[in-house]
Design a protein around this motif. Sequence first.
Motif, PDB file in Angstrom:
ATOM      1  N   VAL A  79       0.847  -1.193   0.000  1.00  8.21           N
ATOM      2  CA  VAL A  79       0.000   0.000   0.000  1.00  8.21           C
ATOM      3  C   VAL A  79       0.883   1.244   0.000  1.00  8.21           C
ATOM      4  O   VAL A  79       1.735   1.405   0.874  1.00  8.21           O
ATOM      5  CB  VAL A  79      -0.914  -0.006   1.249  1.00  8.21           C
ATOM      6  CG1 VAL A  79      -1.596   1.339   1.433  1.00  8.21           C
ATOM      7  CG2 VAL A  79      -1.931  -1.127   1.155  1.00  8.21           C
ATOM      8  N   GLU A  80       0.687   2.109  -1.003  1.00 15.31           N
ATOM      9  CA  GLU A  80       1.446   3.360  -1.065  1.00 15.31           C
ATOM     10  C   GLU A  80       0.596   4.555  -0.617  1.00 15.31           C
ATOM     11  O   GLU A  80       1.074   5.469   0.031  1.00 15.31           O
ATOM     12  CB  GLU A  80       1.924   3.617  -2.500  1.00 15.31           C
ATOM     13  CG  GLU A  80       2.746   2.491  -3.117  1.00 15.31           C
ATOM     14  CD  GLU A  80       4.098   2.319  -2.442  1.00 15.31           C
ATOM     15  OE1 GLU A  80       4.614   3.308  -1.909  1.00 15.31           O
ATOM     16  OE2 GLU A  80       4.602   1.181  -2.436  1.00 15.31           O
ATOM     17  N   HIS A  81      -0.681   4.542  -1.051  1.00 20.34           N
ATOM     18  CA  HIS A  81      -1.609   5.641  -0.763  1.00 20.34           C
ATOM     19  C   HIS A  81      -2.866   5.083  -0.095  1.00 20.34           C
ATOM     20  O   HIS A  81      -3.230   3.930  -0.318  1.00 20.34           O
ATOM     21  CB  HIS A  81      -2.031   6.359  -2.047  1.00 20.34           C
ATOM     22  CG  HIS A  81      -0.907   7.055  -2.736  1.00 20.34           C
ATOM     23  ND1 HIS A  81      -0.049   6.420  -3.597  1.00 20.34           N
ATOM     24  CD2 HIS A  81      -0.500   8.349  -2.679  1.00 20.34           C
ATOM     25  CE1 HIS A  81       0.840   7.281  -4.039  1.00 20.34           C
ATOM     26  NE2 HIS A  81       0.595   8.464  -3.504  1.00 20.34           N
ATOM     27  N   ALA A  82      -3.543   5.951   0.675  1.00 22.46           N
ATOM     28  CA  ALA A  82      -4.805   5.538   1.289  1.00 22.46           C
ATOM     29  C   ALA A  82      -5.809   6.681   1.219  1.00 22.46           C
ATOM     30  O   ALA A  82      -5.433   7.865   1.138  1.00 22.46           O
ATOM     31  CB  ALA A  82      -4.580   5.123   2.738  1.00 22.46           C
ATOM     32  N   PHE A  83      -7.074   6.286   1.244  1.00 19.70           N
ATOM     33  CA  PHE A  83      -8.170   7.255   1.242  1.00 19.70           C
ATOM     34  C   PHE A  83      -9.223   6.743   2.216  1.00 19.70           C
ATOM     35  O   PHE A  83      -9.568   5.567   2.189  1.00 19.70           O
ATOM     36  CB  PHE A  83      -8.771   7.360  -0.167  1.00 19.70           C
ATOM     37  CG  PHE A  83      -9.848   8.406  -0.301  1.00 19.70           C
ATOM     38  CD1 PHE A  83      -9.536   9.751  -0.323  1.00 19.70           C
ATOM     39  CD2 PHE A  83     -11.182   8.029  -0.409  1.00 19.70           C
ATOM     40  CE1 PHE A  83     -10.519  10.715  -0.448  1.00 19.70           C
ATOM     41  CE2 PHE A  83     -12.183   8.994  -0.537  1.00 19.70           C
ATOM     42  CZ  PHE A  83     -11.840  10.339  -0.564  1.00 19.70           C
ATOM     43  N   ALA A  84      -9.721   7.628   3.091  1.00 23.85           N
ATOM     44  CA  ALA A  84     -10.705   7.227   4.086  1.00 23.85           C
ATOM     45  C   ALA A  84     -12.022   7.937   3.821  1.00 23.85           C
ATOM     46  O   ALA A  84     -12.047   9.174   3.731  1.00 23.85           O
ATOM     47  CB  ALA A  84     -10.205   7.559   5.487  1.00 23.85           C
ATOM     48  N   SER A  85     -13.093   7.167   3.665  1.00 23.64           N
ATOM     49  CA  SER A  85     -14.406   7.779   3.444  1.00 23.64           C
ATOM     50  C   SER A  85     -15.515   6.763   3.676  1.00 23.64           C
ATOM     51  O   SER A  85     -15.357   5.579   3.380  1.00 23.64           O
ATOM     52  CB  SER A  85     -14.509   8.306   2.007  1.00 23.64           C
ATOM     53  OG  SER A  85     -15.758   8.921   1.802  1.00 23.64           O
ATOM     54  N   ASP A  86     -16.634   7.263   4.189  1.00 24.25           N
ATOM     55  CA  ASP A  86     -17.854   6.451   4.247  1.00 24.25           C
ATOM     56  C   ASP A  86     -18.782   6.806   3.087  1.00 24.25           C
ATOM     57  O   ASP A  86     -19.847   6.223   2.944  1.00 24.25           O
ATOM     58  CB  ASP A  86     -18.609   6.687   5.561  1.00 24.25           C
ATOM     59  CG  ASP A  86     -17.921   6.008   6.739  1.00 24.25           C
ATOM     60  OD1 ASP A  86     -16.930   5.287   6.524  1.00 24.25           O
ATOM     61  OD2 ASP A  86     -18.393   6.193   7.877  1.00 24.25           O
ATOM     62  N   LEU A  87     -18.368   7.767   2.286  1.00 21.60           N
ATOM     63  CA  LEU A  87     -19.200   8.235   1.171  1.00 21.60           C
ATOM     64  C   LEU A  87     -18.647   7.654  -0.135  1.00 21.60           C
ATOM     65  O   LEU A  87     -17.562   8.044  -0.585  1.00 21.60           O
ATOM     66  CB  LEU A  87     -19.181   9.765   1.138  1.00 21.60           C
ATOM     67  CG  LEU A  87     -20.055  10.440   0.085  1.00 21.60           C
ATOM     68  CD1 LEU A  87     -21.521  10.078   0.268  1.00 21.60           C
ATOM     69  CD2 LEU A  87     -19.881  11.950   0.155  1.00 21.60           C
ATOM     70  N   MET A  88     -19.384   6.732  -0.722  1.00 27.99           N
ATOM     71  CA  MET A  88     -18.904   6.067  -1.929  1.00 27.99           C
ATOM     72  C   MET A  88     -18.838   7.032  -3.116  1.00 27.99           C
ATOM     73  O   MET A  88     -18.023   6.860  -4.021  1.00 27.99           O
ATOM     74  CB  MET A  88     -19.781   4.856  -2.250  1.00 27.99           C
ATOM     75  CG  MET A  88     -19.710   3.763  -1.203  1.00 27.99           C
ATOM     76  SD  MET A  88     -18.030   3.096  -0.932  1.00 27.99           S
ATOM     77  CE  MET A  88     -17.529   3.867   0.609  1.00 27.99           C
ATOM     78  N   SER A  89     -19.694   8.049  -3.097  1.00 30.20           N
ATOM     79  CA  SER A  89     -19.635   9.054  -4.166  1.00 30.20           C
ATOM     80  C   SER A  89     -18.268   9.726  -4.195  1.00 30.20           C
ATOM     81  O   SER A  89     -17.738  10.034  -5.265  1.00 30.20           O
ATOM     82  CB  SER A  89     -20.718  10.118  -3.946  1.00 30.20           C
ATOM     83  OG  SER A  89     -21.984   9.523  -3.899  1.00 30.20           O
TER      84      SER A  89
END
Lengths: 114, 137
Positions: free
Chosen positions: A25-35
Motif C-alpha cells: 500500500v502506497e496511498h490511502a483514502f478514508a471515506s464512508d461516502l462512496m460518491s
Amino acid sequence: MKIPLLMQLLEARLVCGDAQNHPSVEHAFASDLMSDVLTLDTCSPLLITGLSNIQTIRTAEMADIHTLLLARNKKATPDMIALANQNNMLLLETPFSIFKTSGILYQNGVKPVY
Amino acid sequence: MTFTYEIEGGNFSRAGSASSDIKKALKQLDLDYNIIKRVVVSIYEAEVNIVAHARRGTLTADIDADGIVVVLDDEGPGIPDIEAAMTTGFSTASPRVREMGFGAGMGLPNIKKNADSLHIQSTVGVGTRLEIAVNFK
C-alpha cells in the motif's frame, strides 16, 4: 507498506485475499461516502471505510481499488466477501476507528491521495 | 457490440451489476486504463441513480471501435430542475440511499466530469433519459 505489517499495526483481521502476495500500500483514502470514492483519480489506493455493505465492494470494483479496510469493528457480510473474492480484492477488518487507523498509517509512511 | 440490461429500482444488492459486466467487456478490448475507468464510473453512477430514484429502468450500451454510447431510460419521478440536479451537493436522495454511501449530490456532476458528452431529458412524473458517450481515441 506491506500488508502483513499493516495488519500488525492495525490489529487487523484478514477476511479474504492473499496478504503475503498482495501489492504493498502506497496511498490511502478514508471515506464512508462512496460518491467521494468514485471521484478519485489515484491508481488503486487502500480504501479505509466504516461503510459495510455490498456497494462498498461494488464501488471499489468500479474505482479499481483492490485493498479495503473496514474500520470501527465493522464486519463484512457474506455477499461482500463473495464479490471481493470474485474481484481478487484483499479485505481486512480492524477494531480501530478511522481516525486512529489513518493516524497510524500516516505515521508509518502511507501517503494521502490528496 | 450492444448490451442491454434491466435495472430494478430500490434493489441495491444488484446495483452495479450491469456496470460490472460492461467493465469486463471493455477490458477485453485492450483500451487505456483511464478510458475504462471513466466509462465505468460514469455508467455506475447512472445505474445507481436509477436504483436510488426510479421504479425501473433499462441500460443499453453500444460499443464500437471509436467509443461507447450508453443510454439509460428510467420510469420514475423525473428531474424537475436539471440545472439544479447538475450542481454538486444538490440531492433528493432518501435516507436509505444515503445509508448505502450515495445521495450526496455528486453523481450527475461526476458523470459529466468523466464523459465526453452527457445529455439529459426528463419529464416529471414519467422518467429520465441519460445519454452518456465516451470516445476511445
